[in-house]
Design a protein around this motif. Structure first.
Motif, PDB file in Angstrom:
ATOM      1  N   UNK A 164       0.857  -1.198   0.000  1.00 40.30           N
ATOM      2  CA  UNK A 164       0.000   0.000   0.000  1.00 40.30           C
ATOM      3  C   UNK A 164       0.888   1.241   0.000  1.00 40.30           C
ATOM      4  N   UNK A 165       0.645   2.170  -0.933  1.00 46.45           N
ATOM      5  CA  UNK A 165       1.400   3.424  -1.025  1.00 46.45           C
ATOM      6  C   UNK A 165       0.456   4.578  -0.732  1.00 46.45           C
ATOM      7  N   UNK A 166       0.877   5.436   0.129  1.00 40.14           N
ATOM      8  CA  UNK A 166       0.095   6.623   0.452  1.00 40.14           C
ATOM      9  C   UNK A 166       0.978   7.860   0.257  1.00 40.14           C
ATOM     10  N   UNK A 167       0.357   8.956  -0.218  1.00 40.64           N
ATOM     11  CA  UNK A 167       1.070  10.227  -0.421  1.00 40.64           C
ATOM     12  C   UNK A 167       0.404  11.327   0.388  1.00 40.64           C
ATOM     13  N   UNK A 191       5.906   9.893   0.877  1.00 41.62           N
ATOM     14  CA  UNK A 191       5.206   8.639   0.567  1.00 41.62           C
ATOM     15  C   UNK A 191       5.388   7.651   1.715  1.00 41.62           C
ATOM     16  N   UNK A 192       4.339   6.976   2.054  1.00 41.05           N
ATOM     17  CA  UNK A 192       4.415   5.896   3.041  1.00 41.05           C
ATOM     18  C   UNK A 192       3.966   4.613   2.359  1.00 41.05           C
ATOM     19  N   UNK A 193       4.764   3.554   2.514  1.00 47.13           N
ATOM     20  CA  UNK A 193       4.456   2.303   1.802  1.00 47.13           C
ATOM     21  C   UNK A 193       4.955   1.117   2.598  1.00 47.13           C
ATOM     22  N   UNK A 194       4.366  -0.011   2.307  1.00 47.27           N
ATOM     23  CA  UNK A 194       4.831  -1.230   2.965  1.00 47.27           C
ATOM     24  C   UNK A 194       6.211  -1.611   2.456  1.00 47.27           C
ATOM     25  N   UNK A 195       6.470  -1.266   1.223  1.00 47.66           N
ATOM     26  CA  UNK A 195       7.755  -1.553   0.623  1.00 47.66           C
ATOM     27  C   UNK A 195       8.498  -0.249   0.340  1.00 47.66           C
ATOM     28  N   UNK A 196       9.722  -0.366  -0.004  1.00 46.13           N
ATOM     29  CA  UNK A 196      10.549   0.806  -0.276  1.00 46.13           C
ATOM     30  C   UNK A 196      10.089   1.495  -1.557  1.00 46.13           C
ATOM     31  N   UNK A 197      10.128   2.831  -1.530  1.00 45.57           N
ATOM     32  CA  UNK A 197       9.799   3.605  -2.731  1.00 45.57           C
ATOM     33  C   UNK A 197      10.998   3.539  -3.666  1.00 45.57           C
ATOM     34  N   UNK A 198      10.725   3.142  -4.862  1.00 42.89           N
ATOM     35  CA  UNK A 198      11.834   2.984  -5.795  1.00 42.89           C
ATOM     36  C   UNK A 198      12.054   4.210  -6.670  1.00 42.89           C
ATOM     37  N   UNK A 199      10.951   4.937  -7.018  1.00 42.95           N
ATOM     38  CA  UNK A 199      11.128   6.095  -7.928  1.00 42.95           C
ATOM     39  C   UNK A 199       9.945   7.064  -7.818  1.00 42.95           C
ATOM     40  N   UNK A 200      10.211   8.266  -8.321  1.00 40.76           N
ATOM     41  CA  UNK A 200       9.194   9.322  -8.408  1.00 40.76           C
ATOM     42  C   UNK A 200       9.189   9.881  -9.836  1.00 40.76           C
TER      43      UNK A 200
END
Length: 338
Positions: free
Chosen positions: A12-15, A38-47
Motif C-alpha cells: 500500500x502506497x500513500x502520499x 510517501x508511506x508504503x509497505x515496501x521501499x519507494x523505488x522512484x518518483x
C-alpha cells in the motif's frame, strides 16, 4: 507433478504533503517549493511528475526515498496543473494532483486622455498590465458629470464645468496594486468668431487715426487683411488695430478676417479720407495804364459806389456776393479833391 506456490506480494502506497500546499497561488518571480512524503509497505523505488512546468525541478531523498521535492526559483505567470507519482519496488504507484497559479501584479501602463468640452460627451480609458481580473478605483476630484467604471477603468459622461482636475487611479488584483496620478482639462465650447464692428470712421489727411476692430468668439483671435489701407495706416494682426496718419485722400476698401480654432469671419470695410478744402485767393487786379477816372458829383456818390461794388463782385464771382466791400470812395486821394 509437483506444485509450487508463489507468494502474493501486496503493498500500500500513500502520499501526503509534507511541506507546501496542493493548490498554491503565488506572484510572478517568487520561488515555489513543495515536499511530498510517501508511506508504503515496501521501499519507494522512484518518483515522476506528469506535466511538470518548465521552470520547476524535482529531487527525492530519505532512507527509503520517501521524500520528493518539487521547486522553482522564479515563477512564471500562468496556471499549472501537474501530477506527482510515487512507485514502490513492487511497481505499486500512488499519484497526487497539484496546482500552482502564478499571477502578476498590475502596472498602470498609460491612459487615453484628451481635453474635454462642457456639454459634450467625454471618455477617458486607463490601461494596466498584470493578471486578470484587474479592478479599478479612483480618488481625488474628477470632472463634474463624469462617472468611473471600476470594472473597465473608463471615465465617461458629459462634463458640466470647465476646469483642470487632478486625481489618482489605482489598479488592483490578487497580487498587488499600482497607482498613478492623472489630470484632465475641461474647457468651454469654442465659439466661432464674428466681427462686431459695423463701420470705420473717416480720417483726416496727416492726422492721427486709431480704431480697434471688435469681434466676438473664443480667444485667441487672429486677424488678417486683404486690400488696401490708406497710405500711412497700418494693421495689427494680433488685435485688429488700425492706426497711423493717412497720407493720401480718397475712399479705400479692404476685407478683414478674424479667425480662431472654430472658424473664421470676414467683413468688408472702407475708410474715407476727404480731400482738404482749397482756400480761394483772388488774383490781384493789375492797374491799367489807360484807366481814366472821373470824379462824380456829390449827388451821384451813392450810384457810383453801388456801380463799383457790383463790378467787383462780378469779377470775383458769386461766392463773394455776401462779402462786405470797403467803400473805396472814402479813400480818395488828395489829387482828386484838388
Amino acid at each position: 507433478t509437483e506444485k509450487f506456490h508463489l507468494p502474493v506480494i501486496t503493498s500500500t502506497v500513500k502520499l501526503l504533503i509534507s511541506e507546501g500546499q496542493a493548490d498554491t497561488e503565488m506572484i510572478t518571480g517568487d520561488s515555489y517549493s513543495a515536499v511530498l512524503k510517501a508511506s508504503a509497505d515496501l521501499k519507494i523505488s522512484s518518483w515522476t511528475v506528469k506535466d511538470l512546468p518548465s521552470w520547476m525541478t524535482t529531487s527525492s531523498y530519505g532512507n527509503n526515498n520517501e521524500y520528493f521535492k518539487i521547486s522553482g526559483a522564479s515563477a512564471v505567470e500562468g496556471t499549472y496543473n501537474f501530477t506527482a507519482i510515487a512507485y514502490d519496488i513492487a511497481a505499486i504507484s500512488r499519484d497526487m494532483s497539484l496546482k500552482v497559479t502564478v499571477i502578476t501584479p498590475p502596472v498602470i501602463t498609460g491612459a487615453q486622455i484628451s481635453e474635454g468640452t462642457t456639454g459634450s460627451e467625454y471618455s477617458a480609458a486607463f490601461y494596466a498590465s498584470g493578471s486578470q481580473p484587474i479592478t479599478w478605483s479612483i480618488s481625488g476630484i474628477i470632472p463634474e458629470g463624469l462617472e468611473f467604471d471600476s470594472g473597465t477603468g473608463i471615465l465617461h459622461g458629459w462634463p458640466s464645468r470647465a476646469d483642470t482636475y487632478s486625481f489618482t487611479v489605482t489598479a488592483s488584483n490578487k497580487a498587488g496594486t499600482d497607482s498613478k496620478t492623472f489630470s484632465i482639462t475641461i474647457v468651454s465650447p469654442i465659439v466661432p468668431p464674428a466681427i462686431i464692428t459695423d463701420r470705420l470712421p473717416n480720417g483726416t489727411l496727416y492726422e492721427e487715426y486709431s480704431k480697434y476692430l471688435e469681434a466676438s468668439g473664443t480667444s485667441p483671435l487672429t486677424w488678417s487683411i486683404s486690400g488696401y489701407l490708406p497710405t500711412g495706416l497700418y494693421f495689427e494682426t494680433s488685435d485688429g488695430h488700425i492706426y497711423g496718419e493717412p497720407e493720401a485722400y480718397g475712399t479705400f476698401t479692404f476685407t478683414v478676417t478674424v479667425s480662431n480654432n472654430a472658424g473664421s469671419n470676414s467683413k468688408e470695410f472702407g475708410i474715407y479720407i476727404p480731400q482738404p478744402e482749397q482756400s480761394y485767393v483772388p488774383e490781384v487786379l493789375e492797374e491799367t495804364e489807360n484807366t481814366s477816372y472821373t470824379e462824380p458829383a456829390d449827388d451821384d456818390n451813392d450810384v457810383y459806389e453801388n456801380t463799383i461794388t457790383s463790378s467787383i463782385q462780378d469779377i470775383l464771382g458769386e461766392e463773394f456776393n455776401n462779402v462786405p466791400v470797403i467803400n473805396l470812395l472814402t479813400a480818395r486821394s488828395e489829387e482828386h479833391t484838388s
